[in-house]
Design a protein around this motif. Structure first.
Motif, PDB file in Angstrom:
ATOM      1  N   LEU A 195       0.757  -1.831  -0.060  1.00  0.00           N
ATOM      2  CA  LEU A 195       0.566   0.212  -0.113  1.00  0.00           C
ATOM      3  C   LEU A 195       0.436   1.228  -0.156  1.00  0.00           C
ATOM      4  N   TRP A 196       1.552   1.182   0.882  1.00  0.00           N
ATOM      5  CA  TRP A 196       2.589   2.303   0.713  1.00  0.00           C
ATOM      6  C   TRP A 196       3.516   2.950  -0.316  1.00  0.00           C
ATOM      7  N   MET A 197       3.970   0.935  -1.424  1.00  0.00           N
ATOM      8  CA  MET A 197       5.127   1.611  -2.693  1.00  0.00           C
ATOM      9  C   MET A 197       3.438   2.143  -3.935  1.00  0.00           C
ATOM     10  N   ARG A 198       2.625   2.626  -3.336  1.00  0.00           N
ATOM     11  CA  ARG A 198       1.759   3.574  -4.081  1.00  0.00           C
ATOM     12  C   ARG A 198       1.872   4.685  -4.869  1.00  0.00           C
ATOM     13  N   HIS A 199       2.481   5.129  -3.570  1.00  0.00           N
ATOM     14  CA  HIS A 199       2.759   6.122  -3.025  1.00  0.00           C
ATOM     15  C   HIS A 199       3.691   6.152  -3.074  1.00  0.00           C
ATOM     16  N   ALA A 200       4.838   5.666  -3.745  1.00  0.00           N
ATOM     17  CA  ALA A 200       7.188   5.812  -3.567  1.00  0.00           C
ATOM     18  C   ALA A 200       7.101   6.947  -4.729  1.00  0.00           C
ATOM     19  N   PRO A 201       8.073   8.122  -3.986  1.00  0.00           N
ATOM     20  CA  PRO A 201       7.633   9.404  -5.582  1.00  0.00           C
ATOM     21  C   PRO A 201       9.665   8.094  -5.951  1.00  0.00           C
ATOM     22  N   MET A 202       9.528   8.978  -7.602  1.00  0.00           N
ATOM     23  CA  MET A 202       9.982   8.451  -7.652  1.00  0.00           C
ATOM     24  C   MET A 202      12.102   8.192  -7.359  1.00  0.00           C
ATOM     25  N   GLY A 203      12.053   7.333  -8.077  1.00  0.00           N
ATOM     26  CA  GLY A 203      14.016   6.864  -7.687  1.00  0.00           C
ATOM     27  C   GLY A 203      13.804   5.313  -6.138  1.00  0.00           C
ATOM     28  N   SER A 204      14.698   5.252  -5.072  1.00  0.00           N
ATOM     29  CA  SER A 204      15.189   4.537  -5.001  1.00  0.00           C
ATOM     30  C   SER A 204      13.497   4.421  -3.416  1.00  0.00           C
ATOM     31  N   PHE A 205      12.912   3.749  -3.076  1.00  0.00           N
ATOM     32  CA  PHE A 205      12.556   3.808  -1.599  1.00  0.00           C
ATOM     33  C   PHE A 205      12.168   2.553  -0.965  1.00  0.00           C
ATOM     34  N   GLU A 206      12.791   2.471   0.099  1.00  0.00           N
ATOM     35  CA  GLU A 206      12.963   1.723   0.743  1.00  0.00           C
ATOM     36  C   GLU A 206      11.752   2.322   2.097  1.00  0.00           C
ATOM     37  N   ILE A 207      11.922   0.522   2.210  1.00  0.00           N
ATOM     38  CA  ILE A 207      10.217   0.347   3.418  1.00  0.00           C
ATOM     39  C   ILE A 207      11.440  -1.006   4.404  1.00  0.00           C
ATOM     40  N   ASN A 208      11.174  -0.251   5.257  1.00  0.00           N
ATOM     41  CA  ASN A 208      11.659  -1.238   6.485  1.00  0.00           C
ATOM     42  C   ASN A 208      11.035  -1.690   7.688  1.00  0.00           C
ATOM     43  N   VAL A 209      11.057  -2.554   8.489  1.00  0.00           N
ATOM     44  CA  VAL A 209      10.142  -3.022   9.525  1.00  0.00           C
ATOM     45  C   VAL A 209      10.892  -2.779  10.799  1.00  0.00           C
ATOM     46  N   THR A 210      10.734  -1.688  11.364  1.00  0.00           N
ATOM     47  CA  THR A 210      12.084  -1.677  12.882  1.00  0.00           C
ATOM     48  C   THR A 210      11.319  -2.168  13.815  1.00  0.00           C
ATOM     49  N   ARG A 211       9.926  -2.826  14.072  1.00  0.00           N
ATOM     50  CA  ARG A 211       9.664  -2.945  15.179  1.00  0.00           C
ATOM     51  C   ARG A 211       7.498  -3.222  14.829  1.00  0.00           C
TER      52      ARG A 211
END
Length: 211
Positions: A122-138
């Motif tokens: 769901l978050w990647m649908r709104h990713a800006p152009m380029g590299s967009f990393e999403i990590n789970v921290t907790r």
């Protein structure tokens, strides 16, 4: 996106509208030059976004299959997208052997994996152009019941939260957010609830690009 994607989709028996090929070709031609200038390859989420303009059903089927291709860890779990919009996602976790424990009930790990995949999708649908990393921290979890049936993981992303996070990403190239996902069985009874703490990192496609 390239012809290989279309071949894969067709080989899986996905029923597309008669004009899908032409519309996808037009979309591909319009985006190809812009993406290649930035060295960007179309992701699974981008593919779904294109298909969604033509057929939401085909979009969900395509993205569900793409999950098994681009996510090695969850490959074979049979995760399926049943709903996807700018603010909502619903992912189905099938009751196949891989997702069950020794007593044939849904494995907690399968639900956690599905929750993480749904949130990232769901978050990647709104990713800006380029590299967009999403990590789970907790990760915080609460399990309400056991079930041997397929489950549905649901998440809503309020527009206000989304815009705040994306503004931080544009300004600082990184941000953090908390999201809540709920899991239901086939009778729509609550099975589990997860709260994910996410961190975002953005590297623009071009120097000075805001995405």
């Amino acid at each position: 996106m390239n012809q290989q994607w279309l071949t894969i989709l067709m080989s899986k028996g996905i029923e597309l509208e008669q004009n899908l090929r032409q519309q996808l070709q037009n979309a591909k031609d319009g985006l190809k030059s812009q993406l290649e200038e930035r060295g960007i390859r179309l992701s699974a989420a981008d593919l779904a976004a294109l298909l969604e303009e033509v057929s939401p059903k085909a979009s969900h089927a395509a993205l569900s299959y793409a999950l098994d291709i681009v996510r090695p860890f969850s490959a074979g779990m049979g995760l399926r997208i049943s709903r996807l919009s700018d603010t909502q996602v619903e992912m189905v976790v099938s009751a196949r052997t891989r997702n069950l424990n020794e007593v044939k009930t849904m494995h907690e790990g399968a639900l956690v994996t599905a929750a993480i995949e749904a949130a990232k999708l769901l978050w990647m649908r709104h990713a800006p152009m380029g590299s967009f990393e999403i990590n789970v921290t907790r990760l915080e979890s609460e399990l309400f019941k056991v079930t041997s049936e397929e489950c549905r993981v649901r998440m809503e992303l309020p527009e206000t939260v989304r815009e705040v996070v994306l503004a931080e990403v544009r300004d600082r190239r990184e941000a953090k957010a908390e999201v809540e996902l709920k899991v239901f069985d086939s009778n729509d009874q609550a099975v589990a609830e997860f709260r994910l703490h996410l961190s975002f990192k953005h590297t623009p496609a071009l120097p000075g690009s805001e995405g």
